[in-house]
Design a protein around this motif. Structure first.
Motif, PDB file in Angstrom:
ATOM      1  N   GLN A  96       0.819  -1.199   0.000  1.00 33.51           N
ATOM      2  CA  GLN A  96       0.000   0.000   0.000  1.00 33.51           C
ATOM      3  C   GLN A  96       0.858   1.256   0.000  1.00 33.51           C
ATOM      4  O   GLN A  96       0.524   2.252  -0.654  1.00 33.51           O
ATOM      5  CB  GLN A  96      -0.925  -0.004   1.224  1.00 33.51           C
ATOM      6  CG  GLN A  96      -1.810   1.233   1.335  1.00 33.51           C
ATOM      7  CD  GLN A  96      -2.873   1.086   2.377  1.00 33.51           C
ATOM      8  OE1 GLN A  96      -3.689   0.163   2.322  1.00 33.51           O
ATOM      9  NE2 GLN A  96      -2.881   1.968   3.356  1.00 33.51           N
ATOM     10  N   LYS A  97       1.979   1.231   0.706  1.00 31.65           N
ATOM     11  CA  LYS A  97       2.875   2.383   0.752  1.00 31.65           C
ATOM     12  C   LYS A  97       3.396   2.725  -0.638  1.00 31.65           C
ATOM     13  O   LYS A  97       3.407   3.891  -1.040  1.00 31.65           O
ATOM     14  CB  LYS A  97       4.039   2.104   1.701  1.00 31.65           C
ATOM     15  CG  LYS A  97       5.024   3.249   1.826  1.00 31.65           C
ATOM     16  CD  LYS A  97       6.144   2.894   2.791  1.00 31.65           C
ATOM     17  CE  LYS A  97       7.148   4.042   2.887  1.00 31.65           C
ATOM     18  NZ  LYS A  97       8.265   3.724   3.808  1.00 31.65           N
ATOM     19  N   ASP A  98       3.799   1.691  -1.385  1.00 31.95           N
ATOM     20  CA  ASP A  98       4.292   1.933  -2.745  1.00 31.95           C
ATOM     21  C   ASP A  98       3.171   2.400  -3.664  1.00 31.95           C
ATOM     22  O   ASP A  98       3.388   3.227  -4.558  1.00 31.95           O
ATOM     23  CB  ASP A  98       4.929   0.656  -3.304  1.00 31.95           C
ATOM     24  CG  ASP A  98       6.275   0.345  -2.662  1.00 31.95           C
ATOM     25  OD1 ASP A  98       6.874   1.270  -2.092  1.00 31.95           O
ATOM     26  OD2 ASP A  98       6.707  -0.821  -2.723  1.00 31.95           O
ATOM     27  N   LEU A 104       0.482   9.011  -6.503  1.00 37.65           N
ATOM     28  CA  LEU A 104       0.596  10.449  -6.276  1.00 37.65           C
ATOM     29  C   LEU A 104       1.772  11.055  -7.019  1.00 37.65           C
ATOM     30  O   LEU A 104       1.839  12.276  -7.191  1.00 37.65           O
ATOM     31  CB  LEU A 104       0.713  10.742  -4.778  1.00 37.65           C
ATOM     32  CG  LEU A 104      -0.517  10.395  -3.934  1.00 37.65           C
ATOM     33  CD1 LEU A 104      -0.309  10.781  -2.479  1.00 37.65           C
ATOM     34  CD2 LEU A 104      -1.763  11.091  -4.489  1.00 37.65           C
ATOM     35  N   ALA A 105       2.711  10.223  -7.453  1.00 34.54           N
ATOM     36  CA  ALA A 105       3.814  10.710  -8.285  1.00 34.54           C
ATOM     37  C   ALA A 105       3.420  10.828  -9.746  1.00 34.54           C
ATOM     38  O   ALA A 105       4.197  11.338 -10.557  1.00 34.54           O
ATOM     39  CB  ALA A 105       5.029   9.799  -8.148  1.00 34.54           C
ATOM     40  N   GLY A 114      -8.719 -10.494  -9.694  1.00 28.54           N
ATOM     41  CA  GLY A 114      -8.050 -11.783  -9.711  1.00 28.54           C
ATOM     42  C   GLY A 114      -6.546 -11.711  -9.540  1.00 28.54           C
ATOM     43  O   GLY A 114      -5.897 -12.734  -9.309  1.00 28.54           O
ATOM     44  N   TYR A 115      -5.975 -10.509  -9.653  1.00 29.13           N
ATOM     45  CA  TYR A 115      -4.530 -10.345  -9.481  1.00 29.13           C
ATOM     46  C   TYR A 115      -4.271  -9.572  -8.191  1.00 29.13           C
ATOM     47  O   TYR A 115      -4.875  -8.505  -7.960  1.00 29.13           O
ATOM     48  CB  TYR A 115      -3.908  -9.594 -10.658  1.00 29.13           C
ATOM     49  CG  TYR A 115      -4.064 -10.286 -11.990  1.00 29.13           C
ATOM     50  CD1 TYR A 115      -4.064 -11.681 -12.084  1.00 29.13           C
ATOM     51  CD2 TYR A 115      -4.208  -9.551 -13.166  1.00 29.13           C
ATOM     52  CE1 TYR A 115      -4.205 -12.311 -13.313  1.00 29.13           C
ATOM     53  CE2 TYR A 115      -4.340 -10.168 -14.399  1.00 29.13           C
ATOM     54  CZ  TYR A 115      -4.355 -11.555 -14.460  1.00 29.13           C
ATOM     55  OH  TYR A 115      -4.502 -12.178 -15.673  1.00 29.13           O
ATOM     56  N   GLN A 116      -3.376 -10.080  -7.373  1.00 34.05           N
ATOM     57  CA  GLN A 116      -3.066  -9.418  -6.113  1.00 34.05           C
ATOM     58  C   GLN A 116      -2.217  -8.165  -6.333  1.00 34.05           C
ATOM     59  O   GLN A 116      -2.337  -7.189  -5.607  1.00 34.05           O
ATOM     60  CB  GLN A 116      -2.321 -10.396  -5.177  1.00 34.05           C
ATOM     61  CG  GLN A 116      -2.117  -9.894  -3.754  1.00 34.05           C
ATOM     62  CD  GLN A 116      -3.426  -9.759  -3.002  1.00 34.05           C
ATOM     63  OE1 GLN A 116      -4.407 -10.436  -3.305  1.00 34.05           O
ATOM     64  NE2 GLN A 116      -3.456  -8.868  -2.016  1.00 34.05           N
ATOM     65  N   GLN A 117      -1.347  -8.186  -7.331  1.00 34.18           N
ATOM     66  CA  GLN A 117      -0.468  -7.050  -7.587  1.00 34.18           C
ATOM     67  C   GLN A 117      -1.207  -5.946  -8.332  1.00 34.18           C
ATOM     68  O   GLN A 117      -2.264  -6.159  -8.924  1.00 34.18           O
ATOM     69  CB  GLN A 117       0.759  -7.494  -8.401  1.00 34.18           C
ATOM     70  CG  GLN A 117       1.587  -8.575  -7.736  1.00 34.18           C
ATOM     71  CD  GLN A 117       1.150  -9.972  -8.151  1.00 34.18           C
ATOM     72  OE1 GLN A 117      -0.008 -10.182  -8.545  1.00 34.18           O
ATOM     73  NE2 GLN A 117       2.057 -10.934  -8.070  1.00 34.18           N
ATOM     74  N   VAL A 118      -0.592  -4.772  -8.300  1.00 32.96           N
ATOM     75  CA  VAL A 118      -1.102  -3.618  -9.039  1.00 32.96           C
ATOM     76  C   VAL A 118      -0.134  -3.313 -10.171  1.00 32.96           C
ATOM     77  O   VAL A 118       1.081  -3.244  -9.970  1.00 32.96           O
ATOM     78  CB  VAL A 118      -1.254  -2.393  -8.119  1.00 32.96           C
ATOM     79  CG1 VAL A 118      -1.652  -1.164  -8.930  1.00 32.96           C
ATOM     80  CG2 VAL A 118      -2.294  -2.665  -7.041  1.00 32.96           C
TER      81      VAL A 118
END
Length: 482
Positions: A96-98, A104-105, A114-118
């Motif tokens: 969540q931090k990343d 915001l950058a 279905g995917y855990q990553q973003v």
């Protein structure tokens, strides 16, 4: 940042989407874009900052994702990235931090069911001006480009001049709220490792809420207890060619996002006195320009205190120089006249900065009339004092470094006041204070502020005064002697 009860990486798609809405305050933030779409048989939502998004690129990307068929969507995230990720700078976010940091950058982030990553794409296009020549660092001959307020174009201007794999751009973040991007730039094979490590550690240990004034805030954090010494502790430039030359000499360059100026470490008084014009002319011309600048700076410090000392002791003036003494009636003490004009010159500078362009010429005319014959005829000022202060005003513009110009001004005023109060003794004390300030001015790295005068290096000192030919400079740079 306040910790939320929900986590954008926990739960199903709807729970994660709700967590993002709470985290980014999408109900009140009008500039954070979020759009839902379907990629094959999977729901997805993208998040991005409106001001950083290039609309033409995102439209093509959304069109591509919408054309993917359900049977072609793989079950694994890695297979999806490998098969469907377009040609762009791709980042996988797993915390969540990343996620907060990247969105915001300005990165465009995709949550896919279905995917855990973003999945994040760097499609940013920061608002910025053209890379025009800096107003302060102009040259008569040479390149006309200059840094702007965005790091990526600035990095490109440096890369264009140094095509070497040893050129490193190391990114750091400073500020709990601002998370300002700070780039540490260096040549890996030429920089001193201990100096580089010292700079990076100092930046990483900075604990502030934000760098509200960009490079100046960073400089004040790096030197928190040296405000009383006005001599500049860094060399600043907005010129890519000057920055590239310093990097090739083994210097470290720090650039802060939203600032067009590069901070160069280590530095010394002699390197600050250098100017790009010195190197865009033949050696003899460059040497003349450099010596003129150095002599003008020294004269600008002492011309008014020395004149004040001589008019208080006219018997010290040789008969051949009697014309320098004031012949007219003096209604206002000379030291008061000098101080009034010192403040008046800065007042005119501030007025010219805040004056609309269409009124700049009328302001100059009015200033010329006020500080011309009228002031002398009124009895407030004497013509000799006006002459020397006119030289001081012009001499301030011979320095490309504004901080050095104001340091000269402050010590000139200090020496002037001490001379008026204590005569010859005050003049000597003022001179000693200038020397002490130069010797005691701290530097972040390097051998000292007065190197190569102290510690003494005759060869380097000679090169600081006399511009040598380019083959000599290149030979010394390659052997690491500079």
């Amino acid at each position: 940042m306040e910790q939320k009860k929900t986590d954008v990486f926990r739960g199903n798609y709807d729970q994660r989407k709700k967590a993002v809405e709470e985290l980014l305050h999408l109900d009140v933030n009008f500039d954070i874009l979020h759009k839902e779409l379907v990629i094959g048989n999977k729901r997805a939502v993208l998040y991005s900052i409106d001001g950083f998004l290039k609309s033409s690129v995102i439209e093509k990307m959304l069109e591509f994702f919408s054309s993917i068929k359900a049977e072609d969507v793989p079950e694994k995230y890695d297979d999806f990235v490998r098969k469907f990720a377009p040609f762009a700078d791709i980042t996988t976010i797993e915390t969540q931090k990343d996620f907060v940091k990247y969105v915001l950058a300005g990165l465009t982030c995709f949550f896919i069911e279905g995917y855990q990553q973003v999945l994040a794409f760097d499609l940013r296009e920061y608002p910025g001006r053209n890379v025009d020549e800096p107003e302060k660092d102009k040259v008569l001959r040479g390149s006309r480009d200059g840094f702007i307020e965005a790091l990526i174009p600035n990095a490109g201007l440096i890369r264009r001049r140094i095509r070497d794999t040893n050129l490193i751009f190391q990114m750091e973040n400073v500020g709990r709220s601002s998370k300002t991007d700070v780039a540490v730039i260096y040549m890996k094979d030429r920089v001193k490792p201990q100096a580089l490590q010292n700079v990076i550690q100092k930046i990483q240990k900075i604990n502030v809420d934000s760098l509200s004034m960009n490079k100046e805030s960073l400089a004040e954090v790096l030197f928190p207890r040296s405000w009383y010494n006005p001599f500049p502790k860094f060399k600043y430039t907005e010129r890519p060619d000057a920055t590239a030359a310093c990097l090739l000499e083994g210097s470290i360059v720090i650039m802060v996002d939203n600032s067009p100026a590069a901070m160069i470490i280590p530095t010394s008084l002699f390197s600050i006195l250098e100017d790009a014009n010195d190197y865009y002319f033949p050696p003899i011309t460059g040497t003349y320009l450099r010596l003129t600048r150095i002599i003008t700076s020294i004269v600008a410090i002492y011309i008014t205190p020395l004149f004040l000392l001589l008019i208080e002791h006219p018997e010290w003036v040789p008969q051949v120089f009697d014309f320098i003494l004031i012949e007219d009636e003096v209604n206002v003490p000379p030291v008061i006249q000098f101080l009034i004009l010192e403040f008046a010159i800065d007042g005119l500078k501030m007025a010219s900065i805040n004056t609309p362009n269409m009124l700049t010429t009328p302001l100059s005319i009015v200033a010329g009339i006020v500080f011309g014959d009228y002031t002398v005829n009124s009895g407030w000022f004497n013509s000799e004092i006006m002459l020397y202060m006119a030289f001081v005003a012009v001499a301030n513009y011979t320095q490309a470094n504004m901080e050095l110009g104001y340091a000269i001004k402050f010590f000139r005023m200090l020496c002037l006041i001490l001379t008026a109060a204590f005569g010859l003794g005050g003049f000597i004390v003022g001179s000693l204070l200038i020397v002490a300030a130069l010797f005691l001015n701290p530097v972040l790295n390097g051998r000292g502020y007065l190197f190569p005068l102290f510690p003494f290096d005759g060869q380097q000192l000679l090169r600081r005064f006399f511009r040598v030919s380019l083959p000599y400079v290149e030979k010394k740079t390659k052997t690491g002697q500079k």
